[in-house]
Design a protein around this motif. Structure first.
Motif, mmCIF file in Angstrom:
data_model
loop_
_atom_site.group_PDB
_atom_site.id
_atom_site.type_symbol
_atom_site.label_atom_id
_atom_site.label_comp_id
_atom_site.label_asym_id
_atom_site.label_seq_id
_atom_site.Cartn_x
_atom_site.Cartn_y
_atom_site.Cartn_z
ATOM 1 N N GLU A 119 0.823 -1.203 0.000
ATOM 2 C CA GLU A 119 0.000 0.000 0.000
ATOM 3 C C GLU A 119 0.861 1.258 0.000
ATOM 4 N N VAL A 120 1.929 1.252 0.790
ATOM 5 C CA VAL A 120 2.823 2.411 0.853
ATOM 6 C C VAL A 120 3.488 2.649 -0.506
ATOM 7 N N ALA A 121 3.886 1.557 -1.174
ATOM 8 C CA ALA A 121 4.558 1.666 -2.475
ATOM 9 C C ALA A 121 3.562 1.757 -3.635
ATOM 10 N N LYS A 122 2.263 1.688 -3.329
ATOM 11 C CA LYS A 122 1.202 1.726 -4.349
ATOM 12 C C LYS A 122 1.399 0.628 -5.409
ATOM 13 N N GLN A 123 1.666 -0.593 -4.946
ATOM 14 C CA GLN A 123 1.915 -1.738 -5.823
ATOM 15 C C GLN A 123 0.920 -2.886 -5.589
ATOM 16 N N GLU A 124 -0.224 -2.598 -4.943
ATOM 17 C CA GLU A 124 -1.169 -3.652 -4.581
ATOM 18 C C GLU A 124 -1.635 -4.481 -5.778
ATOM 19 N N THR A 125 -1.803 -3.842 -6.936
ATOM 20 C CA THR A 125 -2.370 -4.545 -8.085
ATOM 21 C C THR A 125 -1.386 -4.715 -9.232
ATOM 22 N N SER A 126 -0.103 -4.442 -9.006
ATOM 23 C CA SER A 126 0.840 -4.523 -10.123
ATOM 24 C C SER A 126 1.900 -5.601 -9.963
ATOM 25 N N VAL A 127 1.883 -6.332 -8.837
ATOM 26 C CA VAL A 127 2.866 -7.400 -8.641
ATOM 27 C C VAL A 127 2.186 -8.654 -8.106
ATOM 28 N N ASN A 128 2.731 -9.804 -8.479
ATOM 29 C CA ASN A 128 2.318 -11.082 -7.910
ATOM 30 C C ASN A 128 3.390 -11.511 -6.928
ATOM 31 N N ILE A 129 2.980 -12.083 -5.813
ATOM 32 C CA ILE A 129 3.917 -12.468 -4.769
ATOM 33 C C ILE A 129 3.640 -13.909 -4.364
ATOM 34 N N VAL A 130 4.716 -14.695 -4.295
ATOM 35 C CA VAL A 130 4.646 -16.067 -3.798
ATOM 36 C C VAL A 130 5.556 -16.136 -2.582
ATOM 37 N N VAL A 131 5.036 -16.670 -1.475
ATOM 38 C CA VAL A 131 5.781 -16.704 -0.217
ATOM 39 C C VAL A 131 5.766 -18.108 0.362
ATOM 40 N N LYS A 132 6.910 -18.534 0.886
ATOM 41 C CA LYS A 132 7.017 -19.765 1.679
ATOM 42 C C LYS A 132 7.468 -19.351 3.072
ATOM 43 N N THR A 133 6.729 -19.767 4.097
ATOM 44 C CA THR A 133 7.096 -19.405 5.462
ATOM 45 C C THR A 133 7.368 -20.652 6.284
ATOM 46 N N LEU A 134 8.228 -20.498 7.279
ATOM 47 C CA LEU A 134 8.467 -21.566 8.242
ATOM 48 C C LEU A 134 8.862 -20.984 9.587
ATOM 49 N N GLY A 135 8.589 -21.741 10.640
ATOM 50 C CA GLY A 135 8.953 -21.335 11.987
ATOM 51 C C GLY A 135 7.990 -20.326 12.574
ATOM 52 N N GLY A 136 7.996 -20.209 13.901
ATOM 53 C CA GLY A 136 7.181 -19.206 14.573
ATOM 54 C C GLY A 136 5.687 -19.470 14.471
ATOM 55 N N GLY A 137 4.909 -18.511 14.924
ATOM 56 C CA GLY A 137 3.451 -18.586 14.826
ATOM 57 C C GLY A 137 2.951 -17.692 13.698
ATOM 58 N N TYR A 138 1.641 -17.575 13.584
ATOM 59 C CA TYR A 138 1.064 -16.790 12.491
ATOM 60 C C TYR A 138 1.491 -15.321 12.537
ATOM 61 N N SER A 139 1.514 -14.733 13.712
ATOM 62 C CA SER A 139 1.860 -13.322 13.815
ATOM 63 C C SER A 139 3.309 -13.081 13.421
ATOM 64 N N ALA A 140 4.222 -13.898 13.916
ATOM 65 C CA ALA A 140 5.639 -13.745 13.557
ATOM 66 C C ALA A 140 5.851 -14.032 12.082
ATOM 67 N N GLN A 141 5.154 -15.043 11.541
ATOM 68 C CA GLN A 141 5.262 -15.338 10.115
ATOM 69 C C GLN A 141 4.748 -14.167 9.284
ATOM 70 N N ALA A 142 3.640 -13.569 9.712
ATOM 71 C CA ALA A 142 3.076 -12.429 8.984
ATOM 72 C C ALA A 142 4.063 -11.261 8.985
ATOM 73 N N ASP A 143 4.717 -11.011 10.109
ATOM 74 C CA ASP A 143 5.711 -9.937 10.166
ATOM 75 C C ASP A 143 6.925 -10.266 9.306
ATOM 76 N N ALA A 144 7.304 -11.544 9.233
ATOM 77 C CA ALA A 144 8.408 -11.956 8.368
ATOM 78 C C ALA A 144 8.030 -11.764 6.896
ATOM 79 N N VAL A 145 6.782 -12.064 6.548
ATOM 80 C CA VAL A 145 6.298 -11.845 5.177
ATOM 81 C C VAL A 145 6.348 -10.352 4.855
ATOM 82 N N ARG A 146 5.894 -9.533 5.781
ATOM 83 C CA ARG A 146 5.930 -8.076 5.600
ATOM 84 C C ARG A 146 7.361 -7.602 5.354
ATOM 85 N N HIS A 147 8.297 -8.091 6.149
ATOM 86 C CA HIS A 147 9.711 -7.726 6.001
ATOM 87 C C HIS A 147 10.248 -8.174 4.639
#
Length: 89
Positions: free
Chosen positions: A52-80
């Motif tokens: 949202e900050v970069a105004k790229q919500e509809t112009s990029v596709n993102i694929v993510v693989k997460t491991l470790g931690g709980g949902y909140s920590a994983q979500a923050d890792a995805v954000r990072h």
């Protein structure tokens, strides 16, 4: 543009993020963001904040693989990871 790769971390959670031009699709561990986080709206907002900050919500596709931690920590890792991939882009 080729794919851009970045790694995001938070506590013991790690997110591997691949970003490319597209239509705004976000897939985490093979699931959509809604299926992955269910009704956790505030956590979903945190994940989407860099786009949202970069105004790229509809112009990029993102694929993510997460491991470790709980949902909140994983979500923050995805954000990072998304933030780092946008900088690399």
């Amino acid at each position: 543009m080729a794919k851009v790769y970045a790694t995001g971390r938070r506590k013991t959670a790690v997110a591997k993020v691949w970003l490319e031009n597209g239509t705004g699709e976000l897939t985490v561990n093979g699931l959509s963001l809604d299926a992955w986080l269910g009704g956790l709206e505030s956590v979903k907002k945190r994940v989407m904040q860099p786009l949202e900050v970069a105004k790229q919500e509809t112009s990029v596709n993102i694929v993510v693989k997460t491991l470790g931690g709980g949902y909140s920590a994983q979500a923050d890792a995805v954000r990072h990871g998304i933030s780092r991939a946008l900088v690399a882009l």
